[in-house]
Design an enzyme around this catalytic site. Structure first.
Site, short mmCIF file in Angstrom:
data_model
loop_
_atom_site.label_atom_id
_atom_site.label_comp_id
_atom_site.label_asym_id
_atom_site.label_seq_id
_atom_site.Cartn_x
_atom_site.Cartn_y
_atom_site.Cartn_z
N LYS A 22 0.84 -1.22 0.00
CA LYS A 22 0.00 0.00 0.00
C LYS A 22 0.86 1.25 0.00
CE LYS A 22 -1.80 1.54 4.09
NZ LYS A 22 -1.51 2.94 4.41
N ASN A 23 1.82 1.29 0.92
CA ASN A 23 2.57 2.54 1.10
C ASN A 23 3.60 2.79 0.01
OD1 ASN A 23 0.99 3.25 3.24
ND2 ASN A 23 2.41 2.53 4.81
N ARG A 93 -3.66 10.26 3.81
CA ARG A 93 -2.49 11.06 4.17
C ARG A 93 -1.51 11.24 3.02
NH1 ARG A 93 0.18 13.55 8.13
NH2 ARG A 93 2.40 13.22 8.32
N CYS A 117 -5.39 7.68 8.91
CA CYS A 117 -5.64 7.26 10.30
C CYS A 117 -5.26 8.38 11.24
CB CYS A 117 -4.82 6.02 10.64
SG CYS A 117 -5.29 4.54 9.76
N ARG A 125 -2.92 14.38 11.69
CA ARG A 125 -1.47 14.18 11.78
C ARG A 125 -0.76 15.40 11.20
NH1 ARG A 125 -1.65 8.38 9.30
NH2 ARG A 125 0.60 8.41 9.11
N PRO A 126 0.37 15.81 11.80
CA PRO A 126 1.02 17.07 11.38
C PRO A 126 1.61 16.98 9.97
CG PRO A 126 2.37 15.91 12.99
CD PRO A 126 1.09 15.15 12.89
N ILE A 127 1.72 18.15 9.31
CA ILE A 127 2.36 18.19 7.98
C ILE A 127 3.46 19.25 7.94
CG2 ILE A 127 0.42 17.22 6.66
CD1 ILE A 127 -0.25 20.13 5.80
N ASP A 308 3.58 -0.27 12.49
CA ASP A 308 2.40 -0.85 11.83
C ASP A 308 2.17 -2.31 12.23
OD1 ASP A 308 2.09 1.57 10.58
OD2 ASP A 308 2.89 0.92 8.65
N ARG A 401 -9.32 -0.28 3.57
CA ARG A 401 -8.41 0.76 3.08
C ARG A 401 -7.03 0.20 2.74
NH1 ARG A 401 -7.03 4.54 7.27
NH2 ARG A 401 -5.38 4.82 5.78
N1 EPU Z 1 5.57 13.85 11.75
C1 EPU Z 1 5.60 15.18 12.12
N2 EPU Z 1 5.43 16.11 11.13
C2 EPU Z 1 5.23 15.78 9.84
C3 EPU Z 1 5.22 14.42 9.47
C4 EPU Z 1 5.39 13.47 10.46
O1 EPU Z 1 5.76 15.52 13.26
O2 EPU Z 1 5.08 16.68 9.02
C5 EPU Z 1 5.75 12.83 12.80
C6 EPU Z 1 4.53 11.96 12.99
O3 EPU Z 1 3.56 12.54 13.82
C7 EPU Z 1 5.15 10.72 13.60
C8 EPU Z 1 6.51 10.63 12.90
O4 EPU Z 1 6.76 11.93 12.38
O5 EPU Z 1 5.38 10.91 14.96
C9 EPU Z 1 6.57 9.60 11.80
O6 EPU Z 1 5.49 9.76 10.97
P1 EPU Z 1 5.71 9.61 9.47
O7 EPU Z 1 5.50 10.93 8.89
O8 EPU Z 1 6.96 8.89 9.09
O9 EPU Z 1 4.57 8.77 9.10
P2 EPU Z 1 4.08 8.77 7.67
O10 EPU Z 1 5.16 9.01 6.69
O11 EPU Z 1 2.92 9.66 7.64
C10 EPU Z 1 4.41 6.23 7.05
C11 EPU Z 1 3.33 5.26 6.75
C12 EPU Z 1 2.67 4.85 8.06
C13 EPU Z 1 3.71 4.22 8.96
C14 EPU Z 1 4.88 5.16 9.17
C15 EPU Z 1 5.99 4.42 9.86
C16 EPU Z 1 2.56 6.02 4.60
C17 EPU Z 1 1.47 6.65 3.80
N3 EPU Z 1 2.34 5.91 5.88
O12 EPU Z 1 3.68 7.29 7.64
O13 EPU Z 1 1.72 3.90 7.72
O14 EPU Z 1 3.13 3.92 10.20
O15 EPU Z 1 5.38 5.64 7.90
O16 EPU Z 1 6.95 5.28 10.34
O17 EPU Z 1 3.57 5.61 4.06
C18 EPU Z 1 -0.25 2.71 7.90
O18 EPU Z 1 0.03 2.21 6.80
O19 EPU Z 1 -1.17 2.27 8.64
C19 EPU Z 1 0.52 3.83 8.37
C20 EPU Z 1 0.10 4.65 9.33
#
Ligand code: EPU
Length: 422
Positions: A22-23, A93, A117, A125-127, A308, A401
């Site tokens: 998926k990711n 996301r 999620c 979730r923050p960006i 995950d 999803r």
């Molecule tokens: N974070 C920030 N600011 C940002 C982005 C992230 O503070 O702008 C923080 C998050 O709150 C978190 C940490 O950084 O504490 C890591 O989050 P990350 O951004 O790496 O998560 P992601 O890239 O949004 C991806 C996967 C997640 C998986 C994490 C593992 C995708 C679309 N999502 O998330 O997958 O848990 O990496 O690190 O690739 C899932 O598939 O269920 C899922 C949530």
């Protein structure tokens, strides 16, 4: 709203093939925006999140053709919009992955705060990592109540040090950089295998990326990116979830079409806790454990224990003989589901929002539950398979999803799951 009705305590047996990740799928689709040639994506999982990403692409004016059940061609040579609507971006996301390629290509991108999620504290979730990064490439940003308008007169290389390791932020900045003038350096990058897979594809299409899969990625900007074929690698989280299911249900299972080296941390833990397993290049064979030993884990970025897989691992630990600590370090709201396992009979002590102690083994009993999010939803489904009696799980949209035809595939192994549309 659809729900699953599960009759538990049935042993599973047989072979299950892993679908495309998926990711990885969600990250390659927006890459089509970088080129005026057609991108062919193969081994595409048929899941809700992928449908949303393709819908987002179509809403920008790209032409999408399903070439096979699990493949599609994306032609983004002419796009008519650089705006992702709330209806689309608000639902997943990875929508944030569209912004960099749009800015590099047309100097504009607008989107609503992306959904997915809800795992962080706060409403979404923050960006911030993305917005800060796009600014460094030259974008100006206007935020109108969560509707972001980004403009860039010149798209130029950037130096970015990620204060937090983030998979999507690493991928987003890497794809933003390939067409930026000059040399971009990204530091403290995530190491997940999806990142080198994406970099390899981009390099085949003319990009100049080195270091993907290490903490420093260097991208020399180029003028043009071609497009070609991308075969989505097997989903390592689905692989790990099936392995945990086999271990928890003490069911012999062969998992095929996977890359065991991507979940070495779990396979090593299986050795330590007494789950018999062996693996080859692309398959894992799991046998029933006589007695499962407890083993504490702390989630960590790749190659550490994936967040995950934290919830299905916690479920497995409810069957271990003894106590262990589960420490979730990545997200603030990823342990809320333990309350539902406790309702089913698990003995779990919540120490704080990031840590729980699991005391096992405990018998689980069927319950009526609602899936809170994707990974926890799958864990409840597995808990239902383990429990005595009937379990009902609502809000299964959250499971669909990310897992293709999960009920059909588990039924083929002998699981008693019914999908009921209310
Ligand atoms: N974070 C920030 N600011 C940002 C982005 C992230 O503070 O702008 C923080 C998050 O709150 C978190 C940490 O950084 O504490 C890591 O989050 P990350 O951004 O790496 O998560 P992601 O890239 O949004 C991806 C996967 C997640 C998986 C994490 C593992 C995708 C679309 N999502 O998330 O997958 O848990 O990496 O690190 O690739 C899932 O598939 O269920 C899922 C949530």
């Amino acid at each position: 709203m659809a729900k699953f009705i599960i009759q538990g305590q049935n042993k599973l047996r047989g072979e299950i093939a892993v679908r495309g990740a998926k990711n990885a799928a969600l990250k390659i689709i927006p890459v089509a925006l970088l080129s005026d040639e057609t991108l062919l994506v193969e081994n595409l999982p048929q899941i809700e999140d992928v449908d949303k990403a393709l819908e987002a692409m179509a809403s920008l004016g790209a032409k999408i053709k399903r070439t096979k059940k699990d493949a599609c061609a994306i032609d983004a040579s002419a796009i008519s919009s650089a705006d992702l609507s709330a209806r689309i971006a608000g639902r997943f996301r990875a929508a944030i992955m569209f912004a960099g390629p749009l800015l590099a290509r047309s100097g504009a991108a607008s989107f609503f705060s992306p959904g997915g999620c809800n795992l962080a504290s706060g409403s979404k979730r923050p960006i911030n990592l993305f917005l800060d990064g796009f600014k460094k490439f030259g974008a100006s940003i206007r935020d109108e109540d969560g509707h972001f308008f980004l403009r860039a007169k010149r798209w130029k290389a950037a130096r970015i040090f990620f204060p937090i390791v983030s998979v999507t932020a690493t991928e987003a900045m890497m794809t933003a950089a390939v067409l930026a003038a000059g040399t971009t350096v990204l530091d403290n990058c995530a190491l997940e295998p999806e990142i080198p897979a994406l970099a390899d594809y981009l390099n085949q299409q003319g990009a100049k990326i080195t270091g993907a899969g290490t903490p420093r990625i260097v991208i020399q900007g180029v003028k043009k990116i071609h497009a070609g074929k991308f075969f989505i690698p097997p989903d390592r989280i689905e692989t790990g979830s099936f392995a945990l299911m086999a271990a928890a249900l003490k069911s012999p299972l062969t998992i095929t079409g996977c890359q065991p080296e991507h979940i070495m941390v779990l396979l090593e833990i299986f050795r330590a806790i007494g789950v018999p397993c062996r693996w080859g290049r692309d398959c894992i064979v799991i046998k029933a454990a006589k007695k499962i030993r407890p083993y504490s884990i702390k989630t960590h970025e790749y190659p550490g224990f994936p967040t995950d897989l934290q919830s299905p691992y916690t479920l497995l630990m409810t069957q271990a003989h003894g106590s262990c600590l589960i420490h979730e370090t990545i997200y603030d709201r990823r342990l809320l589901y333990v309350d539902m396992l406790m309702q089913m009979g698990a003995d779990i002590v919540m120490c704080d929002p990031h840590r729980v102690v699991v005391n096992g083994p405990t018998k689980l009993y069927g319950k009526k539950l609602v899936s809170p999010d994707l990974r926890a939803g799958l864990t409840l489904l597995l808990a239902g398979l383990l429990a005595e009696g009937q379990t009902e799980i609502g809000n299964i949209y959250q499971i669909d999803r990310g897992y293709e035809d999960i009920d059909g595939r588990l039924r083929a192994l002998g699981a008693k799951i019914k999908r009921v549309n209310d």
